[in-house]
Motif scaffolding. Structure first.
Motif, PDB file in Angstrom:
ATOM      1  N   UNK A   1      39.669  17.837  37.361  1.00  0.00           N
ATOM      2  CA  UNK A   1      38.852  17.965  38.566  1.00  0.00           C
ATOM      3  C   UNK A   1      37.459  18.486  38.212  1.00  0.00           C
ATOM      4  N   UNK A   2      36.523  18.244  39.115  1.00  0.00           N
ATOM      5  CA  UNK A   2      35.171  18.769  38.912  1.00  0.00           C
ATOM      6  C   UNK A   2      35.050  20.204  39.400  1.00  0.00           C
ATOM      7  N   UNK A   3      35.863  20.568  40.410  1.00  0.00           N
ATOM      8  CA  UNK A   3      35.780  21.903  40.996  1.00  0.00           C
ATOM      9  C   UNK A   3      37.157  22.537  41.053  1.00  0.00           C
ATOM     10  N   UNK A   4      37.153  23.866  41.245  1.00  0.00           N
ATOM     11  CA  UNK A   4      38.401  24.619  41.327  1.00  0.00           C
ATOM     12  C   UNK A   4      38.331  25.566  42.518  1.00  0.00           C
ATOM     13  N   UNK A   5      39.488  26.004  43.056  1.00  0.00           N
ATOM     14  CA  UNK A   5      39.488  26.957  44.173  1.00  0.00           C
ATOM     15  C   UNK A   5      38.869  28.291  43.764  1.00  0.00           C
TER      16      UNK A   5
ATOM     17  N   UNK B   1      40.418  34.922  39.284  1.00  0.00           N
ATOM     18  CA  UNK B   1      41.253  35.278  38.132  1.00  0.00           C
ATOM     19  C   UNK B   1      40.432  35.226  36.851  1.00  0.00           C
ATOM     20  N   UNK B   2      39.591  34.197  36.722  1.00  0.00           N
ATOM     21  CA  UNK B   2      38.721  34.072  35.546  1.00  0.00           C
ATOM     22  C   UNK B   2      37.816  35.305  35.429  1.00  0.00           C
ATOM     23  N   UNK B   3      37.244  35.733  36.552  1.00  0.00           N
ATOM     24  CA  UNK B   3      36.354  36.892  36.546  1.00  0.00           C
ATOM     25  C   UNK B   3      37.103  38.156  36.141  1.00  0.00           C
ATOM     26  N   UNK B   4      38.343  38.311  36.615  1.00  0.00           N
ATOM     27  CA  UNK B   4      39.147  39.494  36.293  1.00  0.00           C
ATOM     28  C   UNK B   4      39.412  39.575  34.793  1.00  0.00           C
TER      29      UNK B   4
ATOM     30  N   UNK C   1      31.194  25.617  35.277  1.00  0.00           N
ATOM     31  CA  UNK C   1      30.600  25.570  36.614  1.00  0.00           C
ATOM     32  C   UNK C   1      29.631  24.397  36.751  1.00  0.00           C
ATOM     33  N   UNK C   2      28.978  24.035  35.637  1.00  0.00           N
ATOM     34  CA  UNK C   2      28.022  22.923  35.660  1.00  0.00           C
ATOM     35  C   UNK C   2      28.674  21.636  36.147  1.00  0.00           C
ATOM     36  N   UNK C   3      29.923  21.416  35.763  1.00  0.00           N
ATOM     37  CA  UNK C   3      30.619  20.196  36.167  1.00  0.00           C
ATOM     38  C   UNK C   3      30.716  20.114  37.690  1.00  0.00           C
TER      39      UNK C   3
ATOM     40  N   UNK D   1      41.655  25.753  34.590  1.00  0.00           N
ATOM     41  CA  UNK D   1      40.995  25.818  35.895  1.00  0.00           C
ATOM     42  C   UNK D   1      40.741  24.426  36.477  1.00  0.00           C
ATOM     43  N   UNK D   2      40.314  23.484  35.630  1.00  0.00           N
ATOM     44  CA  UNK D   2      39.993  22.141  36.123  1.00  0.00           C
ATOM     45  C   UNK D   2      41.118  21.133  35.885  1.00  0.00           C
ATOM     46  N   UNK D   3      42.248  21.608  35.341  1.00  0.00           N
ATOM     47  CA  UNK D   3      43.429  20.748  35.113  1.00  0.00           C
ATOM     48  C   UNK D   3      43.158  19.585  34.170  1.00  0.00           C
TER      49      UNK D   3
END
Length: 300
Positions: free
Chosen positions: A129-133, A139-142, A181-183, A247-249
Motif C-alpha cells: 500500500x501507499x499509505x498506512x493507518x 507504533x512506529x513512533x513509540x 512517508x514519501x510514498x 507498515x505498508x504490507x
C-alpha cells in the motif's frame, strides 16, 4: 516489469546523487566551524555555508528520484539500491580530499553493495500500500523515537567513529521514516495539492526531514566518511525496508533456499559495515607516517 526496471535505474541515479551529496555535506560539516557545537548550532551554521547548500541540492535531487521510483517500485527495492551510494562516494571523497582508498576499503565497500543487491534479487520485493493507518504510525513512533534519543545520548558519551555511527543510526531512522512517508505523500499529490495538504503523512514528512538532516550533518562531522557513510547506507535501507514490510504490507518472496541466501547476504552487510568503521577507527589512531602503507589503491 518495465516499471520495476525503470524504478531500478532511477534508484541508482538517486544513489549517485546521494554519494555526491554525502561527500559535499561531510566537507561542509568539517569546515563550517572549528569549535565543538551542538546539533542545532551546527545545523544553523550549515545554513550559512555555501558547500552545505550544494550538498543539499544533490540530496534533494536524490530524494526526488527516489520519490518517482517509489511510484513504480517497492520501498524495499528502491531503498536497498541506495547502498550503492557508498561505491560512488568513496572515490569522490578520495579525489576531493587528495588521499588514497585502501584495497580493504574497496573490498568491503564492494561486498557491502553486492550483498544489498543480492537481498533485492533474492527477496524479489513487491509493492504494497501507499499509505498506512495512523495507529500503525503511532507504533512506529513509540519504537523509533526512544531509539533515536538513545543514539543521540550515546553520541554525547562516546566520541570519534562511535559517535559518528550512533548519529548515523539516528539520522537513518528519521530519514527512513521520511522515505516511507514519501510514498503516501506522492500518492496523494497525484490527486492535487489540496489532497496532499489534508493527509497526515505530509506533516509527519515535514517534521522528520529536518531532524534527519540535522543528525546526519552531526554524524558526518563526528568522523570521516568511512565511519558514518557505511552505517547510513545500510541502516536507512534496512529500517525503511522493515517499515515497508510491516507498515505498508510489502512482500518479500523467499523460498527455503532464498532464505539462506538472504541470511548470508545480511551477515555480509553487517560484517562489511563493522569492518569499514573499524578501519576508520584504526586509521584515526595510527600515526600519520603509518597511513601510507602498501596495498593502497590510488584514485586518480
Amino acid at each position: 516489469m518495465a516499471n520495476v526496471e525503470f524504478a531500478t535505474l532511477l534508484a541508482l541515479g538517486a544513489a549517485l546523487l546521494a554519494g555526491v551529496g554525502y561527500v559535499t555535506l561531510q566537507r561542509s560539516a568539517q569546515q563550517v566551524t572549528d569549535e565543538e557545537v551542538g546539533h542545532f548550532t551546527l545545523f544553523h551554521l550549515s545554513l550559512r555555508h555555501a558547500l552545505w547548500w550544494l550538498g543539499s541540492l544533490a540530496a534533494l535531487g536524490s530524494f526526488g528520484l527516489q520519490a518517482v521510483a517509489l511510484t513504480m517500485g517497492s520501498v524495499v527495492l528502491v531503498q536497498s539500491l541506495q547502498a550503492t551510494a557508498l561505491l560512488f562516494a568513496l572515490p569522490i571523497d578520495a579525489r576531493m580530499a587528495h588521499h588514497r582508498c585502501t584495497a580493504r576499503e574497496w573490498m568491503w565497500a564492494v561486498l557491502l553493495a553486492g550483498a544489498v543487491a543480492v537481498i533485492v534479487l533474492a527477496g524479489d520485493p513487491t509493492a504494497g500500500h501507499a499509505r498506512a493507518p495512523l495507529s500503525d504510525w503511532a507504533v512506529v513512533a513509540i519504537v523509533i523515537v526512544p531509539a533515536v534519543l538513545l543514539c543521540v545520548v550515546g553520541a554525547r558519551v562516546w566520541s570519534g567513529p562511535a559517535a559518528a555511527v550512533l548519529l548515523a543510526l539516528a539520522s537513518s531512522a528519521a530519514l527512513a521514516v521520511f522515505t516511507v512517508l514519501t510514498k503516501g505523500v506522492v500518492a496523494e499529490l497525484a490527486h492535487g495539492f489540496t489532497a496532499m495538504f489534508r493527509t497526515p503523512e505530509f506533516y509527519g514528512w515535514m517534521l522528520v526531514l529536518p531532524i534527519g538532516l540535522m543528525l546526519q550533518q552531526s554524524s558526518l562531522r563526528a568522523g570521516s566518511l568511512t565511519a558514518s557513510l557505511p552505517t547510513i547506507t545500510v541502516a536507512r535501507p534496512v529500517i525503511a525496508s522493515v517499515l515497508g514490510i510491516t507498515v505498508l504490507d510489502e512482500v518479500i518472496h523467499s523460498g527455503e533456499g532464498q532464505l539462506f541466501t538472504l541470511a548470508v547476504a545480511v551477515a555480509v552487510v553487517v560484517v562489511a559495515t563493522v569492518a569499514l568503521a573499524r578501519d576508520e577507527a584504526a586509521m584515526m589512531a595510527a600515526p600519520v607516517g603509518d597511513l601510507n602503507v602498501p596495498g593502497q589503491l590510488a584514485v586518480s
